[in-house]
Motif scaffolding. Structure first.
Motif, PDB file in Angstrom:
ATOM      1  N   GLN A 127     -13.909 -25.233   8.785  1.00 40.18           N
ATOM      2  CA  GLN A 127     -14.031 -23.777   8.907  1.00 40.18           C
ATOM      3  C   GLN A 127     -12.863 -23.048   8.243  1.00 40.18           C
ATOM      4  O   GLN A 127     -13.038 -21.965   7.682  1.00 40.18           O
ATOM      5  CB  GLN A 127     -14.118 -23.357  10.376  1.00 40.18           C
ATOM      6  CG  GLN A 127     -14.351 -21.856  10.545  1.00 40.18           C
ATOM      7  CD  GLN A 127     -14.567 -21.448  11.987  1.00 40.18           C
ATOM      8  OE1 GLN A 127     -14.446 -22.262  12.893  1.00 40.18           O
ATOM      9  NE2 GLN A 127     -14.896 -20.195  12.217  1.00 40.18           N
ATOM     10  N   ASP A 128     -11.674 -23.625   8.273  1.00 39.08           N
ATOM     11  CA  ASP A 128     -10.502 -22.955   7.703  1.00 39.08           C
ATOM     12  C   ASP A 128     -10.546 -22.931   6.178  1.00 39.08           C
ATOM     13  O   ASP A 128     -10.251 -21.915   5.553  1.00 39.08           O
ATOM     14  CB  ASP A 128      -9.216 -23.631   8.182  1.00 39.08           C
ATOM     15  CG  ASP A 128      -8.979 -23.432   9.668  1.00 39.08           C
ATOM     16  OD1 ASP A 128      -9.450 -22.412  10.206  1.00 39.08           O
ATOM     17  OD2 ASP A 128      -8.341 -24.296  10.294  1.00 39.08           O
ATOM     18  N   THR A 129     -10.908 -24.071   5.572  1.00 39.60           N
ATOM     19  CA  THR A 129     -10.887 -24.152   4.111  1.00 39.60           C
ATOM     20  C   THR A 129     -12.241 -23.843   3.483  1.00 39.60           C
ATOM     21  O   THR A 129     -12.328 -23.579   2.282  1.00 39.60           O
ATOM     22  CB  THR A 129     -10.470 -25.554   3.662  1.00 39.60           C
ATOM     23  OG1 THR A 129     -11.463 -26.510   4.078  1.00 39.60           O
ATOM     24  CG2 THR A 129      -9.123 -25.927   4.275  1.00 39.60           C
ATOM     25  N   ARG A 130     -13.323 -23.913   4.304  1.00 35.07           N
ATOM     26  CA  ARG A 130     -14.701 -23.752   3.836  1.00 35.07           C
ATOM     27  C   ARG A 130     -15.077 -24.823   2.802  1.00 35.07           C
ATOM     28  O   ARG A 130     -15.967 -24.633   1.988  1.00 35.07           O
ATOM     29  CB  ARG A 130     -14.933 -22.352   3.255  1.00 35.07           C
ATOM     30  CG  ARG A 130     -14.747 -21.231   4.287  1.00 35.07           C
ATOM     31  CD  ARG A 130     -15.718 -21.385   5.439  1.00 35.07           C
ATOM     32  NE  ARG A 130     -15.429 -20.503   6.553  1.00 35.07           N
ATOM     33  CZ  ARG A 130     -16.247 -19.529   6.973  1.00 35.07           C
ATOM     34  NH1 ARG A 130     -17.387 -19.319   6.347  1.00 35.07           N
ATOM     35  NH2 ARG A 130     -15.930 -18.801   8.012  1.00 35.07           N
ATOM     36  N   LYS A 131     -14.377 -25.942   2.838  1.00 30.51           N
ATOM     37  CA  LYS A 131     -14.673 -27.063   1.954  1.00 30.51           C
ATOM     38  C   LYS A 131     -15.150 -28.255   2.772  1.00 30.51           C
ATOM     39  O   LYS A 131     -14.763 -28.416   3.934  1.00 30.51           O
ATOM     40  CB  LYS A 131     -13.432 -27.448   1.141  1.00 30.51           C
ATOM     41  CG  LYS A 131     -12.968 -26.366   0.182  1.00 30.51           C
ATOM     42  CD  LYS A 131     -11.730 -26.805  -0.574  1.00 30.51           C
ATOM     43  CE  LYS A 131     -11.256 -25.733  -1.553  1.00 30.51           C
ATOM     44  NZ  LYS A 131     -10.027 -26.144  -2.275  1.00 30.51           N
ATOM     45  N   THR A 134     -13.989 -34.783   5.820  1.00 27.95           N
ATOM     46  CA  THR A 134     -14.546 -35.795   6.699  1.00 27.95           C
ATOM     47  C   THR A 134     -13.536 -36.165   7.774  1.00 27.95           C
ATOM     48  O   THR A 134     -12.451 -35.578   7.867  1.00 27.95           O
ATOM     49  CB  THR A 134     -14.998 -37.035   5.903  1.00 27.95           C
ATOM     50  OG1 THR A 134     -15.796 -37.872   6.756  1.00 27.95           O
ATOM     51  CG2 THR A 134     -13.814 -37.830   5.371  1.00 27.95           C
ATOM     52  N   TYR A 135     -13.878 -37.145   8.559  1.00 25.62           N
ATOM     53  CA  TYR A 135     -13.038 -37.562   9.683  1.00 25.62           C
ATOM     54  C   TYR A 135     -11.805 -38.303   9.161  1.00 25.62           C
ATOM     55  O   TYR A 135     -11.825 -38.910   8.094  1.00 25.62           O
ATOM     56  CB  TYR A 135     -13.853 -38.444  10.624  1.00 25.62           C
ATOM     57  CG  TYR A 135     -15.112 -37.763  11.108  1.00 25.62           C
ATOM     58  CD1 TYR A 135     -15.093 -36.938  12.209  1.00 25.62           C
ATOM     59  CD2 TYR A 135     -16.317 -37.912  10.418  1.00 25.62           C
ATOM     60  CE1 TYR A 135     -16.243 -36.280  12.650  1.00 25.62           C
ATOM     61  CE2 TYR A 135     -17.467 -37.259  10.828  1.00 25.62           C
ATOM     62  CZ  TYR A 135     -17.424 -36.447  11.946  1.00 25.62           C
ATOM     63  OH  TYR A 135     -18.554 -35.801  12.348  1.00 25.62           O
ATOM     64  N   ILE A 152     -14.504 -40.758  16.527  1.00 30.45           N
ATOM     65  CA  ILE A 152     -13.896 -40.393  15.258  1.00 30.45           C
ATOM     66  C   ILE A 152     -13.619 -38.897  15.295  1.00 30.45           C
ATOM     67  O   ILE A 152     -14.388 -38.123  15.855  1.00 30.45           O
ATOM     68  CB  ILE A 152     -14.788 -40.752  14.047  1.00 30.45           C
ATOM     69  CG1 ILE A 152     -16.202 -40.176  14.186  1.00 30.45           C
ATOM     70  CG2 ILE A 152     -14.810 -42.248  13.842  1.00 30.45           C
ATOM     71  CD1 ILE A 152     -17.069 -40.372  12.950  1.00 30.45           C
ATOM     72  N   LYS A 153     -12.497 -38.515  14.680  1.00 30.16           N
ATOM     73  CA  LYS A 153     -12.043 -37.126  14.798  1.00 30.16           C
ATOM     74  C   LYS A 153     -11.699 -36.558  13.432  1.00 30.16           C
ATOM     75  O   LYS A 153     -11.134 -37.240  12.581  1.00 30.16           O
ATOM     76  CB  LYS A 153     -10.801 -37.057  15.706  1.00 30.16           C
ATOM     77  CG  LYS A 153     -10.297 -35.630  15.941  1.00 30.16           C
ATOM     78  CD  LYS A 153      -9.132 -35.630  16.910  1.00 30.16           C
ATOM     79  CE  LYS A 153      -8.671 -34.207  17.198  1.00 30.16           C
ATOM     80  NZ  LYS A 153      -9.704 -33.410  17.894  1.00 30.16           N
ATOM     81  N   GLY A 154     -12.060 -35.279  13.239  1.00 26.63           N
ATOM     82  CA  GLY A 154     -11.646 -34.502  12.077  1.00 26.63           C
ATOM     83  C   GLY A 154     -11.439 -33.070  12.531  1.00 26.63           C
ATOM     84  O   GLY A 154     -11.590 -32.760  13.715  1.00 26.63           O
ATOM     85  N   ALA A 155     -11.122 -32.184  11.619  1.00 31.61           N
ATOM     86  CA  ALA A 155     -10.817 -30.794  11.981  1.00 31.61           C
ATOM     87  C   ALA A 155     -11.987 -30.147  12.719  1.00 31.61           C
ATOM     88  O   ALA A 155     -13.044 -29.913  12.143  1.00 31.61           O
ATOM     89  CB  ALA A 155     -10.496 -30.000  10.721  1.00 31.61           C
ATOM     90  N   GLY A 156     -11.808 -29.868  14.019  1.00 30.09           N
ATOM     91  CA  GLY A 156     -12.824 -29.172  14.806  1.00 30.09           C
ATOM     92  C   GLY A 156     -14.025 -30.010  15.178  1.00 30.09           C
ATOM     93  O   GLY A 156     -14.997 -29.481  15.725  1.00 30.09           O
ATOM     94  N   ASN A 157     -13.999 -31.303  14.895  1.00 28.50           N
ATOM     95  CA  ASN A 157     -15.145 -32.170  15.162  1.00 28.50           C
ATOM     96  C   ASN A 157     -14.694 -33.513  15.724  1.00 28.50           C
ATOM     97  O   ASN A 157     -13.723 -34.101  15.236  1.00 28.50           O
ATOM     98  CB  ASN A 157     -15.943 -32.421  13.880  1.00 28.50           C
ATOM     99  CG  ASN A 157     -16.688 -31.190  13.402  1.00 28.50           C
ATOM    100  OD1 ASN A 157     -17.832 -30.963  13.742  1.00 28.50           O
ATOM    101  ND2 ASN A 157     -15.995 -30.361  12.614  1.00 28.50           N
ATOM    102  N   GLN A 158     -15.402 -33.986  16.731  1.00 27.61           N
ATOM    103  CA  GLN A 158     -15.138 -35.310  17.286  1.00 27.61           C
ATOM    104  C   GLN A 158     -16.443 -35.892  17.800  1.00 27.61           C
ATOM    105  O   GLN A 158     -17.193 -35.220  18.508  1.00 27.61           O
ATOM    106  CB  GLN A 158     -14.108 -35.232  18.414  1.00 27.61           C
ATOM    107  CG  GLN A 158     -13.701 -36.592  18.976  1.00 27.61           C
ATOM    108  CD  GLN A 158     -12.370 -36.548  19.698  1.00 27.61           C
ATOM    109  OE1 GLN A 158     -11.369 -36.100  19.153  1.00 27.61           O
ATOM    110  NE2 GLN A 158     -12.344 -37.012  20.938  1.00 27.61           N
TER     111      GLN A 158
END
Length: 350
Positions: A127-131, A134-135, A152-158
């Protein structure tokens, strides 16, 4: 040059291109990831040893990680590594000491590498970069009675990618490696749990344990139960819903915005534990709502009353002057109010 020799030359060139493409594809299948640990705030775990294992790389854990209880699904720290890209892991092994249960648990499990690869390759939009990204981390969850969950975790998603069962084991001080000897000192677990000097628990968690006792160990299975729900936000006329981020009791996390918010639909999800969103009113002023926590007993009873077969709208309604918020669960048949949540409503955000 004869026709036959020309055919051979063309074939060799095609094979060379094919080999180069295969090698390139193989190189592209490398990923960047680290590992970390999660344990319930009320059930601190002492790390003995462990590993997330790939064909060309092993991310290791040992006693240097110490006591872990950041909260179920919440990541702890990470250790940096020199390797920049590596194969995705195919195996998890872990041994730890549960301070409350005063037991060691251990296990080794194969991972669903295909599932993990599909999720890594699919990725998500940050959401921050709009690009598309992945995790980048594996979170190893250690719960009472030897339960293990891998996210598995990435920006704003788990996302949860594995659930396993360890067995209790006996490790003696004589057999333990040198840096883990402290775990076998007389009264170690009791001091960590009961002596405020060690700050194993946050003050509010210590008080909660004092008043209510430790959570039932089976609660970490109940947290994984899923219901068919979606978020629904009802705003004053002329307002625009911008995004919706939420964490669930099972440790999963989602972040809806732009296309994912437009495509928002019913999915099998665990019960929400936290959520927040932004919106703009008819005058383009921006506001936010954060539901910092629910009353666990209430929110689970409401979802369970509606059941797993119903399509449930988890509804957040903001009143006309942006000063109050109302929460409810809505189906075609009934509406159940959520009355005990802790909610913050922002003033106008400049």
């Amino acid at each position: 040059m004869g026709i036959s020799k020309l055919k051979v030359l063309i074939l060799l060139i095609l094979c060379s291109f094919s080999l180069m493409n295969c090698q390139k594809k193989k190189m592209e299948e490398k990923y960047n990831w680290l590992g970390t640990i999660s344990a319930p705030q009320e059930y601190p775990m002492e790390i003995y040893q462990g590993a997330i294992v790939g064909n060309d790389f092993t991310y290791s854990f040992d006693s240097i990680w110490g006591t872990q209880n950041t909260g179920w699904g919440n990541e702890g720290g990470t250790m940096s590594v020199d390797t920049e890209t590596m194969d995705l892991p195919h195996q998890l092994e872990f041994t730890w000491y549960s301070l409350v249960e005063k037991k060691f648990f251990t296990g080794k499990w194969d991972l669903d590498q295909k599932k993990i690869k599909n999720l890594f390759d699919e990725g998500f939009v940050d959401q921050d970069t709009r690009k598309r990204t992945t995790y980048n981390s594996f979170v190893v969850g250690l719960a009472p009675k030897g339960r293990v969950v891998l996210w598995i975790k990435g920006a704003g998603n788990q996302k949860e990618v594995g659930v396993f069962q360890a067995h209790d084991t006996i490790i003696t001080k004589e057999k333990a490696y040198e840096n883990a000897q402290y775990m076998f000192n007389d009264g170690f677990a009791d001091r960590m749990l009961n002596d405020p000097e060690y700050k194993t628990f946050k003050p509010e968690i210590r008080e909660k344990i004092k008043e209510e006792g430790y959570p039932e160990p089976d609660i970490y299975d109940i947290y994984r139960e899923k219901f068919n729900w979606k978020p629904v936000v009802i705003l004053p006329e002329g307002s625009v819903w911008i995004d919706f981020g939420f964490n669930n009791y099972n440790g999963e996390q989602e972040n809806l915005f732009a296309k994912t918010l437009d495509d928002n639909t019913y999915k099998n999800r665990a019960v929400p534990k936290f959520c927040g969103f932004y919106w703009r009113d008819k005058n383009k002023n921006r506001y936010a709502v954060w539901v910092d926590s629910f009353d666990e007993k209430e929110i689970f009873e409401l979802f369970q009353k509606l059941g797993k077969d119903e399509e449930i709208d988890f509804t957040i309604k903001v009143n006309e002057d942006n000063t109050r918020v109302f929460l409810s669960l809505v189906t075609e048949k009934e509406e159940l109010s959520i009355t005990k949540a802790k909610i913050r409503l922002s003033r106008k955000i400049e």
